[in-house]
Design a protein around this motif. Structure first.
Motif, PDB file in Angstrom:
ATOM      1  N   ILE A  29       0.831  -1.209   0.000  1.00  0.00           N
ATOM      2  CA  ILE A  29       0.000   0.000   0.000  1.00  0.00           C
ATOM      3  C   ILE A  29       0.866   1.260   0.000  1.00  0.00           C
ATOM      4  N   GLY A  30       1.833   1.307   0.896  1.00  0.00           N
ATOM      5  CA  GLY A  30       2.708   2.483   0.986  1.00  0.00           C
ATOM      6  C   GLY A  30       3.534   2.705  -0.266  1.00  0.00           C
ATOM      7  N   ASP A  31       4.072   1.622  -0.818  1.00  0.00           N
ATOM      8  CA  ASP A  31       4.903   1.747  -2.017  1.00  0.00           C
ATOM      9  C   ASP A  31       4.093   2.175  -3.236  1.00  0.00           C
ATOM     10  N   LEU A  32       2.886   1.614  -3.392  1.00  0.00           N
ATOM     11  CA  LEU A  32       2.036   2.017  -4.519  1.00  0.00           C
ATOM     12  C   LEU A  32       1.628   3.477  -4.389  1.00  0.00           C
ATOM     13  N   GLU A  33       1.321   3.891  -3.167  1.00  0.00           N
ATOM     14  CA  GLU A  33       0.943   5.289  -2.939  1.00  0.00           C
ATOM     15  C   GLU A  33       2.079   6.237  -3.328  1.00  0.00           C
ATOM     16  N   ALA A  34       3.299   5.849  -3.021  1.00  0.00           N
ATOM     17  CA  ALA A  34       4.458   6.687  -3.345  1.00  0.00           C
ATOM     18  C   ALA A  34       4.708   6.764  -4.850  1.00  0.00           C
ATOM     19  N   LEU A  35       4.397   5.684  -5.571  1.00  0.00           N
ATOM     20  CA  LEU A  35       4.671   5.653  -7.010  1.00  0.00           C
ATOM     21  C   LEU A  35       3.575   6.294  -7.857  1.00  0.00           C
ATOM     22  N   LEU A  36       2.358   6.301  -7.383  1.00  0.00           N
ATOM     23  CA  LEU A  36       1.253   6.805  -8.194  1.00  0.00           C
ATOM     24  C   LEU A  36       1.479   8.219  -8.734  1.00  0.00           C
ATOM     25  N   PRO A  37       1.960   9.169  -7.931  1.00  0.00           N
ATOM     26  CA  PRO A  37       2.175  10.518  -8.473  1.00  0.00           C
ATOM     27  C   PRO A  37       3.289  10.586  -9.528  1.00  0.00           C
ATOM     28  N   LEU A  38       4.125   9.563  -9.605  1.00  0.00           N
ATOM     29  CA  LEU A  38       5.246   9.569 -10.547  1.00  0.00           C
ATOM     30  C   LEU A  38       4.880   9.053 -11.934  1.00  0.00           C
ATOM     31  N   LEU A  39       3.699   8.471 -12.065  1.00  0.00           N
ATOM     32  CA  LEU A  39       3.290   7.930 -13.361  1.00  0.00           C
ATOM     33  C   LEU A  39       3.112   9.052 -14.370  1.00  0.00           C
ATOM     34  N   GLU A  40       3.606   8.817 -15.562  1.00  0.00           N
ATOM     35  CA  GLU A  40       3.460   9.784 -16.645  1.00  0.00           C
ATOM     36  C   GLU A  40       2.538   9.198 -17.706  1.00  0.00           C
ATOM     37  N   GLY A  41       1.887  10.071 -18.460  1.00  0.00           N
ATOM     38  CA  GLY A  41       1.057   9.623 -19.561  1.00  0.00           C
ATOM     39  C   GLY A  41      -0.244   8.978 -19.130  1.00  0.00           C
ATOM     40  N   THR A  42      -0.724   9.300 -17.950  1.00  0.00           N
ATOM     41  CA  THR A  42      -1.989   8.752 -17.486  1.00  0.00           C
ATOM     42  C   THR A  42      -3.008   9.877 -17.396  1.00  0.00           C
ATOM     43  N   THR A  43      -4.241   9.529 -17.620  1.00  0.00           N
ATOM     44  CA  THR A  43      -5.315  10.513 -17.496  1.00  0.00           C
ATOM     45  C   THR A  43      -5.756  10.596 -16.041  1.00  0.00           C
ATOM     46  N   SER A  44      -6.472  11.649 -15.730  1.00  0.00           N
ATOM     47  CA  SER A  44      -6.999  11.762 -14.370  1.00  0.00           C
ATOM     48  C   SER A  44      -7.996  10.639 -14.100  1.00  0.00           C
ATOM     49  N   GLU A  45      -8.714  10.198 -15.121  1.00  0.00           N
ATOM     50  CA  GLU A  45      -9.656   9.084 -14.965  1.00  0.00           C
ATOM     51  C   GLU A  45      -8.908   7.791 -14.643  1.00  0.00           C
ATOM     52  N   TRP A  46      -7.785   7.551 -15.336  1.00  0.00           N
ATOM     53  CA  TRP A  46      -6.979   6.356 -15.070  1.00  0.00           C
ATOM     54  C   TRP A  46      -6.476   6.376 -13.637  1.00  0.00           C
ATOM     55  N   ARG A  47      -5.957   7.528 -13.225  1.00  0.00           N
ATOM     56  CA  ARG A  47      -5.433   7.656 -11.862  1.00  0.00           C
ATOM     57  C   ARG A  47      -6.521   7.447 -10.816  1.00  0.00           C
ATOM     58  N   ALA A  48      -7.700   7.993 -11.080  1.00  0.00           N
ATOM     59  CA  ALA A  48      -8.810   7.830 -10.144  1.00  0.00           C
ATOM     60  C   ALA A  48      -9.203   6.355 -10.032  1.00  0.00           C
ATOM     61  N   THR A  49      -9.213   5.655 -11.150  1.00  0.00           N
ATOM     62  CA  THR A  49      -9.554   4.232 -11.139  1.00  0.00           C
ATOM     63  C   THR A  49      -8.503   3.445 -10.373  1.00  0.00           C
ATOM     64  N   PHE A  50      -7.231   3.724 -10.645  1.00  0.00           N
ATOM     65  CA  PHE A  50      -6.163   3.027  -9.939  1.00  0.00           C
ATOM     66  C   PHE A  50      -6.229   3.340  -8.447  1.00  0.00           C
ATOM     67  N   HIS A  51      -6.445   4.606  -8.125  1.00  0.00           N
ATOM     68  CA  HIS A  51      -6.515   5.008  -6.724  1.00  0.00           C
ATOM     69  C   HIS A  51      -7.673   4.318  -6.010  1.00  0.00           C
TER      70      HIS A  51
END
Length: 106
Positions: A29-51
């Motif tokens: 959980i902690g590691d995924l949370e730290a990496l999510l803001p670093l993703l490039e080329g993703t839409t806000s919808e993609w990020r919301a779904t992943f989150h």
């Protein structure tokens, strides 16, 4: 750089480590949370779904901690497995734009 950028690859590796019993849910959980803001080329919808899938992991983990149980319940394990599978689908779209993947079957 291959099929995915480094944060994406690291996320897949983290999921693999968890599935292989090499990492705990709290670490994942902690590691995924730290990496999510670093993703490039993703839409806000993609990020919301992943989150949203990440939040499922966090909720199940928090409930287990609150109850003081060392292992997840069967229902908790099922929720975690389903969330991880959906995360993998989001991260593994072969040759597809991530925003397109959201419109298809997850």
């Amino acid at each position: 750089m291959g099929r995915y950028g480094p944060p994406d690859r690291m996320m897949v590796d983290l999921l693999d480590r968890f599935d292989g019993g090499l990492a705990g849910l709290g670490s994942l959980i902690g590691d995924l949370e730290a990496l999510l803001p670093l993703l490039e080329g993703t839409t806000s919808e993609w990020r919301a779904t992943f989150h949203s899938e990440w939040a499922t992991l966090e909720t199940v983990h928090a409930m287990a901690l609150d109850r003081g149980v060392p292992r997840l319940s069967q229902e908790g394990r099922a929720s975690v497995e389903e969330a991880i599978e959906r995360m993998r689908r989001l991260l593994h779209r072969d040759g597809m734009d991530r925003s397109t993947a959201l419109r298809g079957n997850l």
